[in-house]
Design an enzyme around this catalytic site. Structure first.
Site, PDB file in Angstrom:
ATOM      1  N   HIS A 313     -19.088  14.640  48.044  1.00 34.93           N
ATOM      2  CA  HIS A 313     -17.716  14.165  47.789  1.00 34.93           C
ATOM      3  C   HIS A 313     -16.743  14.769  48.811  1.00 34.93           C
ATOM      4  O   HIS A 313     -15.925  14.051  49.395  1.00 34.93           O
ATOM      5  CB  HIS A 313     -17.298  14.536  46.358  1.00 34.93           C
ATOM      6  CG  HIS A 313     -15.838  14.403  46.099  1.00 34.93           C
ATOM      7  ND1 HIS A 313     -15.266  13.267  45.569  1.00 34.93           N
ATOM      8  CD2 HIS A 313     -14.809  15.269  46.298  1.00 34.93           C
ATOM      9  CE1 HIS A 313     -13.959  13.435  45.459  1.00 34.93           C
ATOM     10  NE2 HIS A 313     -13.658  14.650  45.896  1.00 34.93           N
ATOM     11  N   GLU A 314     -16.830  16.085  49.025  1.00 36.59           N
ATOM     12  CA  GLU A 314     -15.931  16.754  49.968  1.00 36.59           C
ATOM     13  C   GLU A 314     -16.138  16.223  51.382  1.00 36.59           C
ATOM     14  O   GLU A 314     -15.170  16.060  52.141  1.00 36.59           O
ATOM     15  CB  GLU A 314     -16.175  18.265  49.932  1.00 36.59           C
ATOM     16  CG  GLU A 314     -15.766  18.938  48.622  1.00 36.59           C
ATOM     17  CD  GLU A 314     -14.304  18.731  48.286  1.00 36.59           C
ATOM     18  OE1 GLU A 314     -13.463  18.742  49.223  1.00 36.59           O
ATOM     19  OE2 GLU A 314     -13.986  18.536  47.095  1.00 36.59           O
ATOM     20  N   HIS A 317     -14.203  13.164  52.149  1.00 30.23           N
ATOM     21  CA  HIS A 317     -12.835  13.393  52.637  1.00 30.23           C
ATOM     22  C   HIS A 317     -12.832  13.554  54.157  1.00 30.23           C
ATOM     23  O   HIS A 317     -11.938  13.052  54.849  1.00 30.23           O
ATOM     24  CB  HIS A 317     -12.241  14.646  51.979  1.00 30.23           C
ATOM     25  CG  HIS A 317     -11.894  14.468  50.536  1.00 30.23           C
ATOM     26  ND1 HIS A 317     -11.034  13.487  50.090  1.00 30.23           N
ATOM     27  CD2 HIS A 317     -12.271  15.163  49.421  1.00 30.23           C
ATOM     28  CE1 HIS A 317     -10.895  13.572  48.773  1.00 30.23           C
ATOM     29  NE2 HIS A 317     -11.645  14.579  48.347  1.00 30.23           N
TER      30      HIS A 317
END
Length: 452
Positions: A313-314, A317
């Site tokens: 998920h990170e 970004h």
């Protein structure tokens, strides 16, 4: 006839109280949710036990009541600051302190530095009771506080010193630029602030954050190997993998990466890792006490597959350049607010309305007044717009993890993190829309289920 000064003061106060009432209205709606929602949502019935759900409900209610008291105190203090001329009083105090140390009253840069110090000291004194209560009563009551009194005092001293070390030179340069920048001062001021923001973003993780928390390399093992393999597959320029000892401060958990240019670093909170074992640096007595406490608790944190899903998920970004999107929005907003400051800061009634004598127009006071008070309606709308943008970016990052095949483990991780942090899964829609920079747990689960 009503004076211009009166119109300015009344307008600022009316909007401040209107915003406070709006926030209070939203808070009361969420408090009603905490008081009435006592059944686990059906989407979570198989993964969330009633005991944890009840603890989260009470924790949310306690935080809401605390924030109500703090917000009321803040609005009353700000009203007094404006109505009773406290800003001009603090400026006079700063002037007198500077003169007593041999500084000329005409040296606005030096007096502005004293003004910053005075305001920071007053802010520390005013906020300290709330900080103590939040840490040693509210967080302690719900099992999150890990700070000792000594750690808390040392932390606040370091934070205060750091703020002065950064604020004083930055304030000096800002006032100097406005004084000497001529008609182009907005461009120079914006350029300086852009550089400072980028510099602070770059140096904070490596130079500032370690002053407050201990960072250690993630030990070799399956988790480290999996993270390095994931980074390599995405061509993510991974430089270092760190574990931060957040457990000395709080039981809350998190993970993030940092670095604007070149290699990046990934940081995992030790409270995020289910199987992480700290190095034996604590005294034996403290260790034995922690072991007894841990024996009575459920195991917390995420397993390796779930941690990897969180990092996927990170890395979403990073892949979608979200950090640069936020930086661009920040810089554009900064330019717009400085343009507004350039139009308003020489308007004399702005200062006399705050209790300053005619002709006294401190640049720093004008900057604070325009950016925080005059532009308050704009700031509120911008904050809401940024909240909407942030939620959209979070969904994008979730979808990135789904594409990498981490949907199941990301869902498990979100549920565990929500449970470990006692996040209440039910929210008033209006409260959530205004406040939550991240989608709620149920919204993220719904999205993950759709994409599976």
């Amino acid at each position: 006839m009503v004076s211009t000064e009166t119109v300015i003061v009344v307008s600022i106060i009316l909007f401040s109280w209107a915003e406070y009432c709006w926030e209070l209205f939203l808070s009361l709606r969420q408090i009603r949710v905490y008081k009435t929602k006592k059944k686990i949502p059906h989407e979570l019935e198989s993964v969330l036990d009633l005991e944890t759900f009840e603890k989260a409900r009470v924790y949310g209610l306690d935080k809401a009541h605390f924030n109500e008291v703090k917000s009321f105190f803040s609005i009353v203090t700000n009203t007094c600051l404006i109505c009773f001329g406290w800003m001009s009083g603090f400026w006079s105090l700063s002037e007198n302190l500077a003169v007593s140390l041999g500084v000329s009253r005409d040296n606005e840069i030096a007096i502005s530095c004293f003004y910053i110090i005075v305001l920071n000291i007053l802010s520390l004194v005013v906020d300290m009771p709330f900080s103590i209560y939040h840490t040693f009563v509210l967080e302690e009551r719900h099992g999150f506080n890990k700070q000792t009194v000594g750690f808390f005092i040392k932390d606040n001293i370091k934070n205060f010193i750091l703020v002065q070390v950064l604020a004083i030179p930055i304030t000096s340069v800002i006032v100097y630029i406005v004084q000497r920048g001529g008609d182009m001062f907005i461009v120079w001021l914006w350029s300086f602030c852009c550089v400072m923001i980028l510099l602070l973003v770059m140096i904070y993780p490596s130079l500032i954050a370690p002053l407050f928390d201990k960072y250690s390399p993630l030990p070799d093992g399956p988790l480290r190997s999996s993270i390095e393999a994931l980074a390599a597959s995405l061509k993510f320029p991974l430089g270092q993998l760190y574990v931060v000892e957040g457990s000395k401060r709080s039981a809350h958990s998190n993970a993030y990466f940092y670095g604007l240019f070149g290699s990046k670093r990934i940081v995992l909170f030790d409270t995020l890792l289910e199987n992480y074992v700290k190095k034996e640096t604590d005294e034996k007595k403290t260790k034995e006490t922690d072991e007894k406490k841990d024996a009575t608790r459920k195991k917390k944190g995420c397993n390796d597959a779930e941690v990897l899903a969180v990092l996927a998920h990170e890395l979403g970004h990073w892949s979608y350049s979200h950090i640069y999107i936020n930086l661009v929005v920040t810089q554009v907003n900064l330019l717009l607010t400085f343009m507004a400051f350039g139009l308003m800061f020489k308007y004399a009634p702005l200062y006399t309305a705050l209790g300053f004598a005619p002709g006294v127009q401190p640049i720093l006071v004008g900057l604070v007044t325009v950016l925080q008070m005059i532009l308050a309606p704009y700031n509120a709308l911008l904050s809401f717009a940024m909240t909407i943008l942030s939620r959209k970016l979070e969904f994008q990052a979730d979808n990135f993890a789904i594409k990498l095949g981490h949907s199941k483990f990301l869902k498990n991780a979100l549920i565990k993190l929500n449970s470990d942090n006692l996040g209440f899964p039910v929210h008033d829609p209006l409260y959530s829309a205004w406040h939550h920079s991240h989608p709620t747990l149920l919204q993220r689960m719904e999205n993950l289920n759709k994409k599976e």
